[in-house]
Design a protein around this motif. Structure first.
Motif, PDB file in Angstrom:
ATOM      1  N   ASN A 118      44.665 -49.166  54.258  1.00 42.43           N
ATOM      2  CA  ASN A 118      43.836 -48.345  55.138  1.00 42.43           C
ATOM      3  C   ASN A 118      43.852 -46.908  54.638  1.00 42.43           C
ATOM      4  OD1 ASN A 118      42.289 -47.439  57.289  1.00 42.43           O
ATOM      5  ND2 ASN A 118      44.052 -47.214  58.668  1.00 42.43           N
ATOM      6  N   GLY A 119      42.697 -46.407  54.264  1.00 46.64           N
ATOM      7  CA  GLY A 119      42.597 -45.078  53.690  1.00 46.64           C
ATOM      8  C   GLY A 119      42.103 -45.095  52.258  1.00 46.64           C
ATOM      9  N   ILE A 120      42.006 -46.293  51.645  1.00 49.53           N
ATOM     10  CA  ILE A 120      41.389 -46.440  50.325  1.00 49.53           C
ATOM     11  C   ILE A 120      40.040 -47.121  50.551  1.00 49.53           C
ATOM     12  CG2 ILE A 120      41.525 -47.460  48.022  1.00 49.53           C
ATOM     13  CD1 ILE A 120      44.528 -47.299  48.167  1.00 49.53           C
ATOM     14  N   HIS A 121      38.969 -46.384  50.415  1.00 42.88           N
ATOM     15  CA  HIS A 121      37.619 -46.868  50.694  1.00 42.88           C
ATOM     16  C   HIS A 121      36.849 -46.992  49.384  1.00 42.88           C
ATOM     17  CE1 HIS A 121      38.333 -45.920  54.988  1.00 42.88           C
ATOM     18  NE2 HIS A 121      38.950 -44.842  54.505  1.00 42.88           N
ATOM     19  N   ARG A 122      36.209 -48.122  49.190  1.00 46.28           N
ATOM     20  CA  ARG A 122      35.501 -48.372  47.940  1.00 46.28           C
ATOM     21  C   ARG A 122      33.999 -48.476  48.183  1.00 46.28           C
ATOM     22  NH1 ARG A 122      40.448 -51.189  47.709  1.00 46.28           N
ATOM     23  NH2 ARG A 122      41.578 -50.957  45.741  1.00 46.28           N
ATOM     24  N   PHE A 123      33.212 -48.112  47.169  1.00 49.05           N
ATOM     25  CA  PHE A 123      31.756 -48.279  47.238  1.00 49.05           C
ATOM     26  C   PHE A 123      31.260 -48.738  45.877  1.00 49.05           C
ATOM     27  CE2 PHE A 123      32.401 -43.936  45.868  1.00 49.05           C
ATOM     28  CZ  PHE A 123      31.430 -43.728  44.902  1.00 49.05           C
ATOM     29  N   ASN A 124      30.080 -49.277  45.864  1.00 51.35           N
ATOM     30  CA  ASN A 124      29.505 -49.795  44.624  1.00 51.35           C
ATOM     31  C   ASN A 124      29.189 -48.648  43.671  1.00 51.35           C
ATOM     32  OD1 ASN A 124      29.593 -52.420  45.667  1.00 51.35           O
ATOM     33  ND2 ASN A 124      27.568 -52.182  46.628  1.00 51.35           N
ATOM     34  N   ARG A 125      29.609 -48.781  42.466  1.00 57.11           N
ATOM     35  CA  ARG A 125      29.454 -47.720  41.469  1.00 57.11           C
ATOM     36  C   ARG A 125      27.999 -47.278  41.342  1.00 57.11           C
ATOM     37  NH1 ARG A 125      30.629 -48.485  35.035  1.00 57.11           N
ATOM     38  NH2 ARG A 125      29.023 -50.054  35.364  1.00 57.11           N
ATOM     39  N   GLY A 126      27.793 -45.979  41.475  1.00 55.30           N
ATOM     40  CA  GLY A 126      26.457 -45.407  41.314  1.00 55.30           C
ATOM     41  C   GLY A 126      25.526 -45.599  42.494  1.00 55.30           C
ATOM     42  N   ASP A 127      25.983 -46.260  43.576  1.00 54.94           N
ATOM     43  CA  ASP A 127      25.136 -46.573  44.724  1.00 54.94           C
ATOM     44  C   ASP A 127      25.331 -45.511  45.802  1.00 54.94           C
ATOM     45  OD1 ASP A 127      23.999 -47.621  47.077  1.00 54.94           O
ATOM     46  OD2 ASP A 127      24.371 -49.684  46.446  1.00 54.94           O
ATOM     47  N   ALA A 128      24.327 -44.642  46.002  1.00 52.48           N
ATOM     48  CA  ALA A 128      24.452 -43.518  46.934  1.00 52.48           C
ATOM     49  C   ALA A 128      24.613 -43.987  48.375  1.00 52.48           C
ATOM     50  CB  ALA A 128      23.239 -42.605  46.805  1.00 52.48           C
ATOM     51  N   LYS A 129      23.827 -44.987  48.786  1.00 51.19           N
ATOM     52  CA  LYS A 129      23.914 -45.456  50.174  1.00 51.19           C
ATOM     53  C   LYS A 129      25.276 -46.081  50.451  1.00 51.19           C
ATOM     54  CE  LYS A 129      18.942 -46.208  50.769  1.00 51.19           C
ATOM     55  NZ  LYS A 129      17.871 -47.187  51.076  1.00 51.19           N
ATOM     56  N   SER A 130      25.775 -46.880  49.502  1.00 49.98           N
ATOM     57  CA  SER A 130      27.109 -47.488  49.661  1.00 49.98           C
ATOM     58  C   SER A 130      28.167 -46.410  49.767  1.00 49.98           C
ATOM     59  CB  SER A 130      27.383 -48.412  48.471  1.00 49.98           C
ATOM     60  OG  SER A 130      28.704 -48.926  48.514  1.00 49.98           O
ATOM     61  N   MET A 131      28.022 -45.334  49.011  1.00 48.29           N
ATOM     62  CA  MET A 131      28.989 -44.231  49.055  1.00 48.29           C
ATOM     63  C   MET A 131      28.970 -43.539  50.412  1.00 48.29           C
ATOM     64  SD  MET A 131      28.978 -40.678  46.866  1.00 48.29           S
ATOM     65  CE  MET A 131      27.456 -40.224  47.709  1.00 48.29           C
ATOM     66  N   ILE A 132      27.775 -43.302  50.971  1.00 46.07           N
ATOM     67  CA  ILE A 132      27.678 -42.621  52.261  1.00 46.07           C
ATOM     68  C   ILE A 132      28.349 -43.445  53.347  1.00 46.07           C
ATOM     69  CG2 ILE A 132      26.092 -41.853  54.063  1.00 46.07           C
ATOM     70  CD1 ILE A 132      26.272 -39.946  51.705  1.00 46.07           C
ATOM     71  N   LEU A 133      28.143 -44.753  53.340  1.00 46.82           N
ATOM     72  CA  LEU A 133      28.795 -45.613  54.334  1.00 46.82           C
ATOM     73  C   LEU A 133      30.310 -45.529  54.216  1.00 46.82           C
ATOM     74  CD1 LEU A 133      26.492 -48.783  54.166  1.00 46.82           C
ATOM     75  CD2 LEU A 133      26.630 -47.096  56.014  1.00 46.82           C
ATOM     76  N   ALA A 134      30.819 -45.515  52.982  1.00 44.72           N
ATOM     77  CA  ALA A 134      32.264 -45.412  52.785  1.00 44.72           C
ATOM     78  C   ALA A 134      32.782 -44.055  53.250  1.00 44.72           C
ATOM     79  CB  ALA A 134      32.601 -45.640  51.314  1.00 44.72           C
ATOM     80  N   LEU A 135      32.017 -42.998  53.011  1.00 46.12           N
ATOM     81  CA  LEU A 135      32.440 -41.666  53.448  1.00 46.12           C
ATOM     82  C   LEU A 135      32.464 -41.567  54.972  1.00 46.12           C
ATOM     83  CD1 LEU A 135      30.595 -39.285  50.936  1.00 46.12           C
ATOM     84  CD2 LEU A 135      33.069 -39.426  51.298  1.00 46.12           C
ATOM     85  N   LEU A 136      31.462 -42.126  55.638  1.00 42.71           N
ATOM     86  CA  LEU A 136      31.425 -42.070  57.099  1.00 42.71           C
ATOM     87  C   LEU A 136      32.605 -42.814  57.702  1.00 42.71           C
ATOM     88  CD1 LEU A 136      27.594 -42.598  57.687  1.00 42.71           C
ATOM     89  CD2 LEU A 136      28.898 -40.486  58.030  1.00 42.71           C
ATOM     90  N   LEU A 137      32.943 -43.966  57.123  1.00 43.71           N
ATOM     91  CA  LEU A 137      34.111 -44.707  57.607  1.00 43.71           C
ATOM     92  C   LEU A 137      35.383 -43.904  57.381  1.00 43.71           C
ATOM     93  CD1 LEU A 137      35.368 -47.259  58.778  1.00 43.71           C
ATOM     94  CD2 LEU A 137      35.377 -48.238  56.463  1.00 43.71           C
ATOM     95  N   ALA A 138      35.481 -43.283  56.219  1.00 46.17           N
ATOM     96  CA  ALA A 138      36.669 -42.480  55.918  1.00 46.17           C
ATOM     97  C   ALA A 138      36.773 -41.287  56.860  1.00 46.17           C
ATOM     98  CB  ALA A 138      36.622 -42.009  54.462  1.00 46.17           C
ATOM     99  N   MET A 139      35.644 -40.675  57.195  1.00 48.41           N
ATOM    100  CA  MET A 139      35.667 -39.515  58.082  1.00 48.41           C
ATOM    101  C   MET A 139      36.161 -39.894  59.480  1.00 48.41           C
ATOM    102  SD  MET A 139      32.052 -37.826  56.835  1.00 48.41           S
ATOM    103  CE  MET A 139      31.880 -36.750  58.252  1.00 48.41           C
ATOM    104  N   ASP A 140      35.852 -41.110  59.922  1.00 53.81           N
ATOM    105  CA  ASP A 140      36.271 -41.544  61.255  1.00 53.81           C
ATOM    106  C   ASP A 140      37.770 -41.808  61.329  1.00 53.81           C
ATOM    107  OD1 ASP A 140      33.736 -41.376  62.263  1.00 53.81           O
ATOM    108  OD2 ASP A 140      33.253 -43.494  61.936  1.00 53.81           O
TER     109      ASP A 140
END
Length: 541
Positions: free
Chosen positions: A214-236
């Motif tokens: 918990n606290g290691i969030h992954r997203f698909n390489r080069g995928d901006a939308k996947s990154m935003i979802l991971a960032l929002l989860l991390a921010m919460d």
């Protein structure tokens, strides 16, 4: 990284590589490999950070592949590159060297707006993902504060000093690592060691090898939308994570494990290293029997002079000996006589410094001489120095003077071109903080123990065929004759021996040389003789 290996394994660090100076070489695949021309005749290992992917067919990728095929051992820190290189030969993945005692979690909890950070230096091909950071900053707007360490990021950026990096991470709620290509990357591990949550791209470096915590969030390489979802989860969740659990995710990645893994990894090429060391170390010489030259004396002075500068210096020296000690015969060893000597011994001009002939003083000086004084060609006798002979006749077997420098241990004798020899000295003597002796003035007594000493001295010298102080110490420590060490009154350097009043021998180093600059490797090599040719052309010799 190299500093850890040097400090803990005793390996040598240097800019540039010379084949004769090492038992094995370890380099960065992308940098030093291009300097190895010709390729060394010793085992070579390389550290492979990452394989550059963009643009397709780029030169760095070609270099990665070329070095991967050529080296004897490949070291990586990420499984994706271990798998890529393994078909080409021995390949070992080592842990990353995180200084976990430096990168530690913050003691207090954070408050205020969420702070997202990025770290590193961007490149022209944008593999660090700065375009994704620009996109995220636009989407998240004023909901977060951005901080960046390094260069080239589209958010407020500062170049932090290395000592400031732990506090940089501790000041973050989240570290974003949007790279498309990486070798480790270190910011991910350093942030985790500080207990900071990370948002990282999949399929990059060793990101996929990190545990699911918990606290290691992954997203698909080069995928901006996947990154935003991971960032929002991390921010919460970023301020409720178990920081110790995040730190534990880096447990295997320590300096200690990095060093130990390298030590073990190099066993893969140890047979070749041992073979190379044995090839260098096993040098045996056969001592010739001294010849009686009928000088009618039990004392004598031995001088070596090859090449124009040394012969000019030797002429000056012999004239000074005849002035102050006319009763002492002189034996000159060289390619041709000067006409001032009492005995001439002809030898091949086999190395540019005349050191092989110098170390054969026991064999080549007249057999009837029971006590022999050796003087470098660039010395000058200014008063009678019969005391050398008297000390030998009193029972001393070898007499030599300390080096004139204020920092007069072998530690200060280290040079770029003698690293391998200094490692050998350290192994033999156990420390380089032992007195440095000067090989330009010494005397010996003719006896079996001294004969063994000279044999050992020359055998040690023949291994690397460079300067003779290191081999001298190894021979002295292995089977020491009864040795008297004198101060620089008896071997006085006007350029260095400030405040020292000479007892009768002045020394002018480098005046007898027929080359300029440092000699890389052996002084009997073709490269060394080219240095002599260059000097002679320049000086019209």
């Amino acid at each position: 990284m190299a500093r850890y290996l040097a400090e803990r394994l005793g390996w040598s660090l240097r800019y540039g590589v010379i084949e004769d100076d090492a038992d094995a070489l370890y380099m960065l695949a992308y940098f030093e490999a291009q300097r190895l021309k010709p390729w060394p005749d010793v085992p070579v290992a390389a550290y492979f950070t990452h394989r550059e992917e963009e643009p397709p067919g780029n030169s760095k990728a070609k270099l990665f592949d070329s070095v991967g095929r050529r080296v004897d051992l490949r070291i990586t820190t990420a499984g994706i590159y271990t798998d890529l290189l393994s078909p080409r030969g021995p390949t070992v993945q080592v842990p990353a060297p995180v200084e976990r005692d430096r990168f530690t979690p913050a003691r207090s909890k954070r408050s205020g707006p969420v702070v997202i950070g990025v770290s590193g230096y961007t490149y022209r091909n944008q593999r660090k993902g700065e375009n994704l950071v620009r996109f995220a900053a636009g989407v998240l707007g004023g909901r977060v504060e951005w901080r960046a360490s390094g260069r080239g990021w589209p958010v407020p950026t500062r170049r932090y000093k290395w000592a400031e990096m732990p506090d940089f991470y501790r000041g973050l709620d989240i570290l974003l690592v949007p790279s498309r290509v990486e070798g480790i990357p270190m910011p991910t591990l350093e942030a985790l060691a500080c207990g900071v949550p990370v948002v990282i791209s999949k399929g990059v470096g060793l990101h996929d090898e990190l545990p699911d915590v918990n606290g290691i969030h992954r997203f698909n390489r080069g995928d901006a939308k996947s990154m935003i979802l991971a960032l929002l989860l991390a921010m919460d969740t970023c301020r409720s994570v178990d920081r110790d659990a995040l730190r534990d995710a880096t447990a295997e990645h320590s300096v200690e494990n990095f060093v130990a893994a390298h030590d073990q990894a190099f066993q893969a090429i140890a047979p070749r290293v041992r073979q190379t060391v044995r090839k260098k170390a096993k040098v045996k010489v056969k001592m010739a029997d001294p010849i009686d030259h009928g000088t009618g004396s039990t004392r004598g002075i031995y001088v070596v002079a090859f090449g124009g500068p040394a012969r000019k210096c030797a002429s000056r020296l012999l004239e000074s000996i005849k002035e102050h000690m006319p009763d002492i015969p002189v034996c000159l060893c060289g390619a041709e006589p000067l006409g001032l000597e009492d005995v001439f011994v002809q030898q091949e001009d086999s190395d540019i410094g005349g050191r092989r002939a110098k170390l054969r003083a026991y064999e080549l000086s007249p057999a009837e001489w029971e006590s022999v004084l050796y003087l470098d060609a660039d010395t000058l006798v200014t008063a009678p120095v019969y005391r050398f002979f008297e000390w030998i006749e009193d029972g001393w077997e070898f007499i030599i003077c300390k080096d004139p420098h204020l920092m007069d241990t072998m530690f200060s004798y280290r040079r770029r071109n003698n690293a391998a020899e200094m490692r050998k000295v350290r192994r033999a003597v156990k420390t380089l903080h032992t007195i440095q002796l000067n090989g330009g003035v010494w005397a010996f007594r003719r006896c079996e123990r001294v004969e063994r000493f000279f044999k050992r001295w020359r055998e040690e010298w023949e291994v690397f065929a460079q300067r003779d102080q290191g081999p001298l110490l190894m021979a002295l420590y292995a089977d020491p004759p009864r040795t008297l060490v004198l101060g620089n009154e008896w071997n006085t350097f006007p350029a260095y021996s400030e405040g020292v009043e000479t007892a009768g021998i002045l020394h002018f180093p480098k005046q007898a040389r027929r080359w300029s600059g440092a000699i890389p490797g052996r002084i009997d090599s073709e490269r060394a003789w080219r240095k002599v040719s260059e000097w002679e052309r320049k000086h019209g010799a």
